[in-house]
Design an enzyme around this catalytic site. Structure first.
Site, PDB file in Angstrom:
ATOM      1  CG  ASP A  94     -27.202   0.731 -14.155  1.00  0.00           C
ATOM      2  OD1 ASP A  94     -27.419   0.327 -15.304  1.00  0.00           O
ATOM      3  OD2 ASP A  94     -26.292   0.287 -13.434  1.00  0.00           O
ATOM      4  NE  ARG A 151     -28.505 -11.132 -17.127  1.00  0.00           N
ATOM      5  CZ  ARG A 151     -28.878 -12.203 -17.783  1.00  0.00           C
ATOM      6  NH1 ARG A 151     -28.036 -12.772 -18.616  1.00  0.00           N
ATOM      7  NH2 ARG A 151     -30.066 -12.726 -17.619  1.00  0.00           N
ATOM      8  CB  CYS A 178     -27.361  -9.740 -20.531  1.00  0.00           C
ATOM      9  SG  CYS A 178     -27.277  -7.969 -20.689  1.00  0.00           S
ATOM     10  CE  LYS A 212     -26.155  -4.755  -9.620  1.00  0.00           C
ATOM     11  NZ  LYS A 212     -25.293  -5.129 -10.769  1.00  0.00           N
ATOM     12  CG  ASN A 213     -22.815  -1.863 -10.473  1.00  0.00           C
ATOM     13  OD1 ASN A 213     -23.254  -3.006 -10.356  1.00  0.00           O
ATOM     14  ND2 ASN A 213     -23.327  -0.985 -11.326  1.00  0.00           N
ATOM     15  NE  ARG A 234     -28.497  -9.360 -11.756  1.00  0.00           N
ATOM     16  CZ  ARG A 234     -28.294  -8.403 -12.659  1.00  0.00           C
ATOM     17  NH1 ARG A 234     -29.238  -8.074 -13.505  1.00  0.00           N
ATOM     18  NH2 ARG A 234     -27.139  -7.801 -12.751  1.00  0.00           N
ATOM     19  CB  ILE A 273     -16.354  -9.779 -22.717  1.00  0.00           C
ATOM     20  CG1 ILE A 273     -16.276 -11.094 -23.508  1.00  0.00           C
ATOM     21  CG2 ILE A 273     -17.526  -9.810 -21.765  1.00  0.00           C
ATOM     22  CD1 ILE A 273     -15.808 -12.255 -22.643  1.00  0.00           C
ATOM     23  NE  ARG A 318     -23.736  -5.581 -19.377  1.00  0.00           N
ATOM     24  CZ  ARG A 318     -24.483  -5.298 -18.329  1.00  0.00           C
ATOM     25  NH1 ARG A 318     -25.642  -5.884 -18.179  1.00  0.00           N
ATOM     26  NH2 ARG A 318     -24.080  -4.433 -17.436  1.00  0.00           N
TER      27      ARG A 318
HETATM   28  C1  UD1 Z   1     -21.407  -1.720 -15.532  1.00  0.00           C
HETATM   29  C2  UD1 Z   1     -22.435  -1.889 -14.448  1.00  0.00           C
HETATM   30  C3  UD1 Z   1     -23.827  -1.707 -15.011  1.00  0.00           C
HETATM   31  C4  UD1 Z   1     -23.927  -0.388 -15.771  1.00  0.00           C
HETATM   32  C5  UD1 Z   1     -22.799  -0.235 -16.779  1.00  0.00           C
HETATM   33  C6  UD1 Z   1     -22.773   1.138 -17.423  1.00  0.00           C
HETATM   34  C7  UD1 Z   1     -21.352  -3.435 -12.951  1.00  0.00           C
HETATM   35  C8  UD1 Z   1     -21.350  -4.788 -12.321  1.00  0.00           C
HETATM   36  N1  UD1 Z   1     -22.293  -3.202 -13.869  1.00  0.00           N
HETATM   37  O1  UD1 Z   1     -21.652  -2.770 -16.477  1.00  0.00           O
HETATM   38  O2  UD1 Z   1     -24.756  -1.727 -13.926  1.00  0.00           O
HETATM   39  O3  UD1 Z   1     -25.154  -0.337 -16.434  1.00  0.00           O
HETATM   40  O4  UD1 Z   1     -21.541  -0.442 -16.145  1.00  0.00           O
HETATM   41  O5  UD1 Z   1     -22.663   2.113 -16.467  1.00  0.00           O
HETATM   42  O6  UD1 Z   1     -20.566  -2.580 -12.587  1.00  0.00           O
HETATM   43  N2  UD1 Z   1     -18.846  -2.794 -24.181  1.00  0.00           N
HETATM   44  C9  UD1 Z   1     -18.231  -3.303 -25.311  1.00  0.00           C
HETATM   45  N3  UD1 Z   1     -17.195  -4.185 -25.158  1.00  0.00           N
HETATM   46  C10 UD1 Z   1     -16.753  -4.597 -23.935  1.00  0.00           C
HETATM   47  C11 UD1 Z   1     -17.386  -4.070 -22.784  1.00  0.00           C
HETATM   48  C12 UD1 Z   1     -18.425  -3.168 -22.936  1.00  0.00           C
HETATM   49  O7  UD1 Z   1     -18.594  -2.956 -26.418  1.00  0.00           O
HETATM   50  O8  UD1 Z   1     -15.822  -5.414 -23.862  1.00  0.00           O
HETATM   51  C13 UD1 Z   1     -19.965  -1.837 -24.319  1.00  0.00           C
HETATM   52  C14 UD1 Z   1     -21.273  -2.362 -23.732  1.00  0.00           C
HETATM   53  O9  UD1 Z   1     -21.970  -3.151 -24.675  1.00  0.00           O
HETATM   54  C15 UD1 Z   1     -22.001  -1.080 -23.432  1.00  0.00           C
HETATM   55  C16 UD1 Z   1     -20.873  -0.118 -23.027  1.00  0.00           C
HETATM   56  O10 UD1 Z   1     -19.682  -0.709 -23.517  1.00  0.00           O
HETATM   57  O11 UD1 Z   1     -22.631  -0.573 -24.573  1.00  0.00           O
HETATM   58  C17 UD1 Z   1     -20.742   0.090 -21.547  1.00  0.00           C
HETATM   59  O12 UD1 Z   1     -20.598  -1.150 -20.908  1.00  0.00           O
HETATM   60  P1  UD1 Z   1     -19.735  -1.305 -19.575  1.00  0.00           P
HETATM   61  O13 UD1 Z   1     -19.351   0.039 -19.059  1.00  0.00           O
HETATM   62  O14 UD1 Z   1     -18.661  -2.292 -19.839  1.00  0.00           O
HETATM   63  O15 UD1 Z   1     -20.793  -1.950 -18.588  1.00  0.00           O
HETATM   64  P2  UD1 Z   1     -20.546  -3.119 -17.572  1.00  0.00           P
HETATM   65  O16 UD1 Z   1     -19.204  -3.018 -16.963  1.00  0.00           O
HETATM   66  O17 UD1 Z   1     -20.965  -4.408 -18.182  1.00  0.00           O
END
Ligand code: UD1
Length: 420
Positions: A308, A92, A116, A22-23, A400, A123, A121
């Site tokens: 995960d 999400r 979420c 999925k990812n 999902r 960005i 979460r």
């Molecule tokens: C992706 C995966 C998700 C997995 C996660 C961590 C996808 C679609 N999803 O999610 O299944 O659990 O990686 O391996 O690929 N953070 C910030 N600011 C940002 C972005 C992230 O502070 O702008 C923080 C998040 O809150 C979290 C950490 O960084 O604590 C890791 O998040 P991230 O690696 O970005 O996860 P996702 O890409 O959302």
């Protein structure tokens, strides 16, 4: 309302072929917007998140169709650069479309993805990366209004190795002028898969799998290439079936995987005393002799133990000999499934980011509800190890990320059915 009914006590046996990740699919579907050509994605799982990504592509004016495990995308007809709130909420990770829309159209309007189930979460890293490439981004009434008269390559120093921010940066950088260097990049295998896709599009990208990724932007606007790409296997689904096999004290062949990509996971099951036989693209796990609690497991960015995979592992450890210590360092609220596991007789104490899971002799079936994707998978794993029948509701979370979970469990001798 659909429920998943599992009567535990049967040892899993047989083989399972792991579906595509999925990812990996989601960022590659987003990246398909970069060119005006066609993308054919093979080994694509049937998941509600994939359906949501197809809806987004269609909303943007593209053709997006799925037949069996192949997705066909034609992005030559893209007319729109806005993703409405309803579609943003459906998936999400829809913020992953930001870099692609901006690079292709010079403008993007997305609603802010709210919090979420895993906690807030943010960005901020995605936004900072786009800004450093020259985008102007404002927030109005919950919408992100982004514009760029021409993105340009730059250096992006991520303050933490966010998977999504790394991917968004790579995608935007592929379609902008000049060279982008991303430091402290995430190293997950799905980043390598995205790099492979971008290379197939003709973009010179290197460094995926390391902390420094270099992308030479090219003008893809007139590219009418037809690209075919095969998605890598889903590491987390593999981890879930390893957990399920252990929890049921069974013996399962897990096929179609990349063992190196899951070595941190395999190490934990070895530490638990499960017998593992690892081949080129398969692993056999044998837990028929029982298993013990592993050494403390701390979730970390790749190559560390994936966040995960933590909930399914927790479920397997419910019946381990001894106490398992889990430390969650990536997401807050990653223990929302714990009260549900307690309904099944689990002995789990939570102290902040630490979970202490004491193995018990017996778990019992209960009525439980999935709280999130991987927490839902954990309930299914625990149900396999429980005496009696468990009914899991809120399957929308599990849908999902798991394609054909019930069919796979049944093929492995589990007593499982889905009631819609
Ligand atoms: C992706 C995966 C998700 C997995 C996660 C961590 C996808 C679609 N999803 O999610 O299944 O659990 O990686 O391996 O690929 N953070 C910030 N600011 C940002 C972005 C992230 O502070 O702008 C923080 C998040 O809150 C979290 C950490 O960084 O604590 C890791 O998040 P991230 O690696 O970005 O996860 P996702 O890409 O959302």
């Amino acid at each position: 309302m659909s429920i998943l009914r599992i009567t535990g006590g049967k040892r899993l046996s047989g083989e399972i072929h792991i579906h595509g990740a999925k990812n990996s699919v989601l960022p590659i579907m987003a990246a398909s917007l970069l060119s005006s050509g066609e993308t054919i994605i093979h080994n694509c799982p049937s998941l509600s998140d994939v359906d949501a990504a197809m809806k987004i592509l269609r909303h943007l004016g593209c053709v997006a169709e799925k037949k069996d495990d192949t997705v066909y995308i034609n992005s030559s007809t893209m007319t729109n650069c806005q993703i409405p709130d309803g579609l943003m909420r459906e998936m999400r990770s829809s913020v992953i479309f930001l870099g692609a829309i901006l690079a292709r159209a010079g403008r993007a309007v997305l609603s802010m993805p709210g919090g979420c189930e895993l906690g807030p979460r943010p960005i901020d890293l995605h936004i900072a990366a786009m800004r450093s490439m020259g985008a102007e981004i404002e927030e109005h009434g919950g919408n992100l209004i982004c514009s760029a008269s021409g993105l340009r390559g730059c250096r992006i120093d991520l303050t933490l190795p966010s998977v999504g921010a790394t991917e968004n940066s790579m995608i935007a950088a592929a379609g902008c002028q000049g060279t982008t260097v991303i430091t402290n990049a995430a190293r997950e295998p799905e980043i390598r898969d995205l790099q492979d896709y971008l290379r197939e599009l003709g973009v010179p990208v290197s460094g995926a799998g390391t902390s420094i990724i270099t992308v030479e932007g090219i003008d893809l606007s007139k590219s009418v290439k037809r690209v075919e790409h095969r998605i890598i296997p889903d590491r987390i689904v593999a981890a879930t079936f390893l957990s399920a096999a252990a929890a049921s004290m069974g013996k399962v062949d897990i096929l179609g995987i990349i063992p190196e990509d899951i070595s941190s996971i395999l190490n934990v099951f070895t530490d638990m005393g499960c017998s593992l036989n690892v081949g080129k693209d398969w692993v056999t796990i044998d837990a028929q002799g029982g298993f013990r609690a592993p050494k403390p497991v701390v979730t970390r960015p790749y190559p560390g133990f994936p966040t995960d995979a933590q909930p399914p592992l927790m479920a397997a450890c419910l019946k381990a000999d001894g106490t398992t210590v889990l430390v969650e360092t990536i997401f807050e609220n990653r223990y929302r499934h714990v009260p549900e596991l307690r309904r099944m007789g689990a002995d789990i104490r939570i102290d902040g980011r630490v979970a202490m899971v004491s193995g018990v002799n017996k778990l019992h079936g209960a009525l439980v509800a999935a709280t999130d994707l991987r927490g839902g998978a954990a309930l299914a794993v625990a149900a396999l190890a429980a005496d009696g029948t468990t009914e899991i509701s809120e399957l929308k979370h599990i849908d999902r990320g798991y394609d054909g979970l019930v069919e796979s469990l049944r093929a492995l001798n589990a007593d499982a059915e889905r009631i819609d």
